[in-house]
Scaffold this active site. Structure first.
Site, mmCIF file in Angstrom:
data_model
loop_
_atom_site.group_PDB
_atom_site.id
_atom_site.type_symbol
_atom_site.label_atom_id
_atom_site.label_comp_id
_atom_site.label_asym_id
_atom_site.label_seq_id
_atom_site.Cartn_x
_atom_site.Cartn_y
_atom_site.Cartn_z
ATOM 1 N N ASP A 2 13.928 15.597 3.048
ATOM 2 C CA ASP A 2 13.903 14.274 3.453
ATOM 3 C C ASP A 2 14.704 13.725 2.274
ATOM 4 O OD1 ASP A 2 14.011 12.068 4.858
ATOM 5 O OD2 ASP A 2 11.582 12.105 4.902
ATOM 6 N N THR A 56 6.296 5.191 1.227
ATOM 7 C CA THR A 56 4.808 4.914 1.322
ATOM 8 C C THR A 56 4.416 6.552 1.147
ATOM 9 O OG1 THR A 56 4.791 5.299 3.683
ATOM 10 C CG2 THR A 56 5.166 3.145 2.825
ATOM 11 N N LYS A 69 8.300 12.032 14.527
ATOM 12 C CA LYS A 69 7.742 10.893 14.378
ATOM 13 C C LYS A 69 7.892 9.633 14.808
ATOM 14 C CE LYS A 69 9.680 9.162 10.162
ATOM 15 N NZ LYS A 69 10.051 9.362 8.851
ATOM 16 N N ASP A 106 16.561 -18.513 -15.765
ATOM 17 C CA ASP A 106 15.823 -18.770 -14.308
ATOM 18 C C ASP A 106 15.988 -17.334 -13.646
ATOM 19 O OD1 ASP A 106 18.662 -18.360 -14.355
ATOM 20 O OD2 ASP A 106 19.112 -20.117 -13.126
ATOM 21 N N GLY A 107 16.473 -16.317 -14.197
ATOM 22 C CA GLY A 107 16.592 -14.945 -13.510
ATOM 23 C C GLY A 107 17.930 -14.541 -13.408
HETATM 24 C C1 R5P Z 1 13.436 7.580 7.192
HETATM 25 O O1 R5P Z 1 14.367 7.821 8.028
HETATM 26 C C2 R5P Z 1 13.499 8.574 5.860
HETATM 27 O O2 R5P Z 1 14.431 9.473 5.984
HETATM 28 C C3 R5P Z 1 12.241 8.719 5.222
HETATM 29 O O3 R5P Z 1 11.472 9.581 6.186
HETATM 30 C C4 R5P Z 1 11.326 7.688 5.297
HETATM 31 O O4 R5P Z 1 11.899 6.621 4.326
HETATM 32 C C5 R5P Z 1 9.985 7.885 4.289
HETATM 33 O O5 R5P Z 1 9.142 6.891 4.408
HETATM 34 P P1 R5P Z 1 7.611 6.797 4.144
HETATM 35 O O6 R5P Z 1 7.469 7.756 2.843
HETATM 36 O O7 R5P Z 1 7.149 5.463 3.783
HETATM 37 O O8 R5P Z 1 6.926 7.362 5.288
#
Ligand code: R5P
Length: 320
Positions: A229, A234, A203, A37-38
């Protein structure tokens, strides 16, 4: 001194093997599977009684040994069950080494009725029996304070100078660019290490997993821009920030991002982008290879940190 034991689940076996080999140790034989069941099932084939057990497990999507997809929730649960097994096996000390701490992004309430999953998940890990925690490049420094025990937040900054040299980025001619205001302090620390300048891409995120750039704070004109970062998910933030730097006169743009979450078509987005190169670490296994993405291993750094925690030596001395 206690005997050392290294355990891992299925989230990142390649990294666990590398860390073990750096430490000249072997991973404890252990089957981490699941019932029909996981539910997670665990069988550890060596005594842990009286040992200092390091459990190596990222909280990320991955594949099991049988090639089945594991979600971030599966690997979190594996970690918790491993901790419980080690505690009940009478380990003297348990240190969870979580190279990528999934759920750390939600570290504050940005609007009413949002959860703080970074607190929830760290609480769960500690409640499962760990004495110490080690993670790499936490989403924010304050997460260290979410637990009442040692929480080593391992930086990746020392990996950056030799890495960017490979693509001809001269440290002094490189502007370190944070892809959002939240990463500004980390970008400043890296810029200081490189004796260079920093900038911030501002952003706006109207909803999770969607973002657009409003403006660039700082001067990237005529310089190489290095986007810095903690997470690429994504790929939207990175690709948009790369374009914004070029629109503001940057010569070339590359990126160093610690955790390659890279969901859905993120790798394709990166490949189609203006980025010269994306460097990531192996806190999370890459879903697929790409000529645009180079992996810099965090294994030697984590092995040194584990060694220092185990022997009771200074961890900060490793980063001077
Ligand atoms: C956000 O605060 C993180 O530091 C990254 O900038 C974010 O998770 C990147 O997400 P994505 O690649 O979806 O834009």
């Amino acid at each position: 001194m206690l005997e050392l034991a290294l355990l891992t689940g299925n989230s990142n076996p390649a990294l666990a093997e590398k860390i073990a080999s750096q430490l000249k140790e072997k991973l404890v034989p252990c089957e981490v599977g699941c019932f029909s069941d996981g539910e997670i099932s665990i069988s550890i084939d060596e005594s842990l009684r009286g040992k200092h057990v390091f459990i190596l497990q990222s909280i990320c999507n991955s594949l099991s040994k049988q090639g089945e997809k594991l979600s971030v929730n599966d690997t979190l649960m594996e970690l918790l069950v491993l901790c419980d097994a080690a505690r009940r096996g009478n380990a003297e000390k348990i240190t969870a080494v979580v190279p990528y701490l999934g759920y750390a992004r939600q570290d504050r309430k940005a609007k009413p009725r949002e959860p703080i999953t970074a607190k929830l998940v760290t609480d769960l890990i500690v409640r499962a029996g760990v004495h110490d925690l080690i993670a790499v490049d936490l989403h924010s420094d304050q997460i260290e304070g979410f637990v009442d025990c040692y929480f080593g937040n391992v930086t990746v900054a020392q990996l950056v100078p030799p890495t960017i040299k490979k693509i001809g980025f001269d440290a002094k001619d490189t502007v370190v660019v944070s892809t959002d205001s939240g990463g500004a302090k980390k970008a400043k620390r890296l810029a200081d290490r490189l004796s260079g300048e920093m900038a911030i891409v501002h952003k706006h995120r109207p909803k999770p997993n969607a973002s657009f750039v409003t403006h660039v704070v700082g001067d990237v004109n005529g310089k190489n821009a290095l986007l810095f970062d903690d997470i690429v998910d994504t790929g939207g933030s990175l690709v948009n920030a790369a374009q914004a730097c070029l629109d503001n006169g940057a010569k070339k743009v590359a990126a160093f991002v610690t955790h390659p979450v890279l969901s859905d078509d993120a790798t394709e987005k990166i490949e189609a982008s203006n980025l010269e190169k994306l460097f990531v670490t192996d806190t999370i296994p890459l879903k697929r290879e790409s000529s645009k993405i180079d992996v810099v291993s965090i294994a030697p750094t984590l092995a040194s940190v584990i060694h220092s925690v185990y022997t009771g030596e200074s961890v900060s001395a490793l980063f001077k």
